[in-house]
Design a protein around this motif. Structure first.
Motif, short mmCIF file in Angstrom:
data_model
loop_
_atom_site.label_atom_id
_atom_site.label_comp_id
_atom_site.label_asym_id
_atom_site.label_seq_id
_atom_site.Cartn_x
_atom_site.Cartn_y
_atom_site.Cartn_z
N GLY A 139 0.28 6.94 9.36
CA GLY A 139 -0.24 7.90 10.34
C GLY A 139 0.36 9.28 10.13
N GLY A 140 0.81 9.89 11.21
CA GLY A 140 1.29 11.27 11.13
C GLY A 140 0.27 12.15 11.81
N LYS A 141 -0.28 13.11 11.04
CA LYS A 141 -1.29 13.99 11.63
C LYS A 141 -2.66 13.65 11.06
CE LYS A 141 1.23 16.34 14.46
NZ LYS A 141 1.03 16.15 15.90
N ILE A 142 -3.07 12.42 11.25
CA ILE A 142 -4.44 12.03 10.88
C ILE A 142 -5.03 11.24 12.03
CG2 ILE A 142 -4.06 12.04 8.38
CD1 ILE A 142 -4.02 8.96 8.49
N PRO A 143 -6.37 11.31 12.18
CA PRO A 143 -7.00 10.63 13.31
C PRO A 143 -7.17 9.12 13.09
CG PRO A 143 -8.63 11.91 12.09
CD PRO A 143 -7.31 12.15 11.42
N VAL A 144 -7.35 8.43 14.19
CA VAL A 144 -7.55 6.98 14.20
C VAL A 144 -8.78 6.65 15.02
CG1 VAL A 144 -6.57 4.77 14.99
CG2 VAL A 144 -5.05 6.54 14.06
N ILE A 145 -9.64 5.81 14.45
CA ILE A 145 -10.75 5.26 15.23
C ILE A 145 -10.61 3.74 15.19
CG2 ILE A 145 -13.25 5.06 15.54
CD1 ILE A 145 -13.53 7.70 13.98
N SER A 146 -10.45 3.14 16.34
CA SER A 146 -10.32 1.69 16.43
C SER A 146 -11.56 1.14 17.10
CB SER A 146 -9.07 1.33 17.23
OG SER A 146 -8.97 -0.08 17.37
N MET A 147 -11.98 -0.04 16.67
CA MET A 147 -13.15 -0.63 17.33
C MET A 147 -12.97 -2.12 17.55
SD MET A 147 -15.83 -0.02 14.29
CE MET A 147 -15.28 1.70 14.29
N LEU A 148 -13.54 -2.59 18.65
CA LEU A 148 -13.37 -3.99 19.04
C LEU A 148 -14.14 -4.91 18.10
CD1 LEU A 148 -12.12 -5.84 21.22
CD2 LEU A 148 -14.29 -5.68 22.45
N GLU A 149 -13.45 -5.94 17.62
CA GLU A 149 -14.12 -7.03 16.89
C GLU A 149 -14.07 -8.26 17.78
OE1 GLU A 149 -15.82 -6.56 14.15
OE2 GLU A 149 -15.01 -4.78 13.20
N GLY A 150 -13.30 -9.32 17.39
CA GLY A 150 -13.31 -10.55 18.17
C GLY A 150 -12.24 -10.59 19.27
N GLY A 151 -12.09 -11.80 19.83
CA GLY A 151 -11.16 -12.02 20.95
C GLY A 151 -11.94 -12.73 22.03
N ILE B 184 0.85 -1.19 0.00
CA ILE B 184 0.00 0.00 0.00
C ILE B 184 0.88 1.23 0.00
CG2 ILE B 184 -1.82 1.25 1.23
CD1 ILE B 184 -2.71 -1.40 2.44
N ASN B 185 0.72 2.03 -1.03
CA ASN B 185 1.49 3.27 -1.11
C ASN B 185 0.54 4.40 -1.43
OD1 ASN B 185 4.35 2.50 -0.67
ND2 ASN B 185 3.85 1.08 -2.32
N CYS B 186 0.01 4.99 -0.41
CA CYS B 186 -1.08 5.93 -0.57
C CYS B 186 -1.16 6.76 0.70
CB CYS B 186 -2.35 5.09 -0.74
SG CYS B 186 -3.74 6.01 -1.33
N GLN B 187 -1.71 7.97 0.57
CA GLN B 187 -1.92 8.79 1.77
C GLN B 187 -3.38 8.73 2.15
OE1 GLN B 187 -0.31 12.74 1.13
NE2 GLN B 187 1.48 12.07 2.27
N PHE B 188 -3.63 8.64 3.43
CA PHE B 188 -5.01 8.51 3.91
C PHE B 188 -5.37 9.70 4.80
CE2 PHE B 188 -3.41 4.26 3.04
CZ PHE B 188 -4.40 3.77 2.20
N ASP B 189 -6.67 9.92 4.92
CA ASP B 189 -7.18 11.00 5.78
C ASP B 189 -7.67 10.48 7.12
OD1 ASP B 189 -6.91 12.93 3.63
OD2 ASP B 189 -8.61 11.86 2.72
N LEU B 190 -7.86 9.17 7.19
CA LEU B 190 -8.42 8.56 8.41
C LEU B 190 -8.02 7.09 8.41
CD1 LEU B 190 -10.49 8.64 10.84
CD2 LEU B 190 -12.27 8.10 9.17
N ILE B 191 -7.62 6.59 9.58
CA ILE B 191 -7.33 5.16 9.73
C ILE B 191 -8.34 4.55 10.68
CG2 ILE B 191 -5.64 3.44 10.55
CD1 ILE B 191 -3.42 5.38 9.73
N LEU B 192 -8.93 3.44 10.26
CA LEU B 192 -9.87 2.70 11.11
C LEU B 192 -9.30 1.32 11.36
CD1 LEU B 192 -13.22 3.50 9.19
CD2 LEU B 192 -12.25 4.74 11.14
#
Ligand SMILES: [Zn+2]
Length: 312
Positions: A276-288, A233-241
């Motif tokens: 990352g860098g200066k972009i926000p991250v939203i993480s959410m629980l899946e399994g475990g 993956i070689n791309c810039q993103f605005d948000l990471i989930l």
């Protein structure tokens, strides 16, 4: 900055019975971890999603059917694994609404160009849910809905979804495989439930699958993740989930991948270091589904998220 945890004891009311792997004890384990190791961070109560918000991804007739089939007593089975009980609906709505609230808070607080972090401790998981099919413990695809919601904001053009749950997120992949504004990257045991996730499934050059054979150990996982996801993956993103599942931990009873706790720090940090860098991250629980595995894996993931949000 602090991590923002979106969580609420309402999730204790989504009763699936004590013998179901996706049960209320998972919520208790995570809550006790957050209140012991991350108590100085922010805690936010979710809100219910609206019908229209859920329909950003799901068919309206399907959403109505899910709601109509909530039982007055006992259990309803949407499929053999996916159960609702009389008070489940509010958890379903909170899981979607809490993720949307996380994004809306980023907008309101002008944090879209900052390394802010939200973690949604909710249940049930959502990454198997298809547009009109409940699957794998979940009815609504929380992460897909939040991605669609975020794309309505003019500042969000490209989103990276990283799914390190041991199961492939068939629902998420199918929802976005023709939408190049969203890149979906998943490492998962393969062949395995739900059957999808081969390396040949590439969508519109926006799907990056990293299938792992049963019994894959830590070092092989890291090599495979590097080659199939980080390097490709070689791309810039605005948000990471993150679809953050911890069932690839070696202790997990549902699968046979042998990750150790440090791998969850590693995988989170690798993604954030490159994208990352200066972009926000939203993480959410899946399994475990192993108490210790969930606790250890999530603690490592949250340590990496904390380090990210504390970067100057
Ligand atoms: Zn899973």
């Amino acid at each position: 900055m602090k991590i923002n945890f979106v969580t609420d004891d309402e999730y204790l009311n989504h009763d699936t019975g004590n013998s179901h792997p996706e049960n209320i004890y998972r919520y208790k384990v995570v809550k006790s971890l957050l209140t012991s190791n991350f108590s100085e961070h922010n805690f936010i109560k979710p809100r219910e999603a609206t019908f229209e918000e859920i329909c950003l991804v799901h068919d309206s007739s399907y959403v109505k059917e899910i709601i109509n089939r909530i039982p007055k007593e006992g259990y309803n089975y949407y499929d053999p694994d996916t159960i609702s009980s009389p008070k489940s609906l509010k958890s379903y709505l909170y899981a979607v609404g809490g993720s949307i609230l996380a994004f809306d808070n980023l907008v309101e607080e002008k944090q879209l160009s900052n390394n802010s972090v939200y973690f949604c401790n909710h249940r049930p998981p959502g990454h198997h849910a298809e547009i009109s099919k409940a699957m794998g413990f979940g009815v609504f695809n929380n992460i897909a809905i939040i991605a669609k919601h975020a794309l309505q904001n003019p500042k969000i053009n490209k989103i990276l979804i990283v799914d390190f749950d041991v199961h492939h997120g068939n629902g998420t992949q199918h929802i976005f495989e023709n939408n190049t504004n969203v890149f979906y990257a998943s490492s998962h045991q393969y062949p395995f439930y739900p059957g999808t996730g081969s390396i040949e499934e590439k969508g519109n050059s926006n799907i990056f699958n990293c299938p792992l054979e049963a019994n894959t150990p830590s070092d092989i996982f890291r090599k495979m993740f590097q080659v199939n996801i980080i390097d490709k993956i070689n791309c810039q993103f605005d948000l990471i989930l993150f679809s953050a599942g911890f069932d690839a931990h070696y202790r997990d009873p549902l699968a046979s991948i042998n990750l150790i706790k440090e791998d969850f720090y590693w995988v989170t940090n690798m993604i954030l270091s490159k994208f990352g860098g200066k972009i926000p991250v939203i993480s959410m629980l899946e399994g475990g589904y192993d108490e210790e595995g969930l606790k250890e894996g999530l603690n490592s993931h949250l340590e990496a998220l904390r380090d990210y949000t504390q970067n100057e």
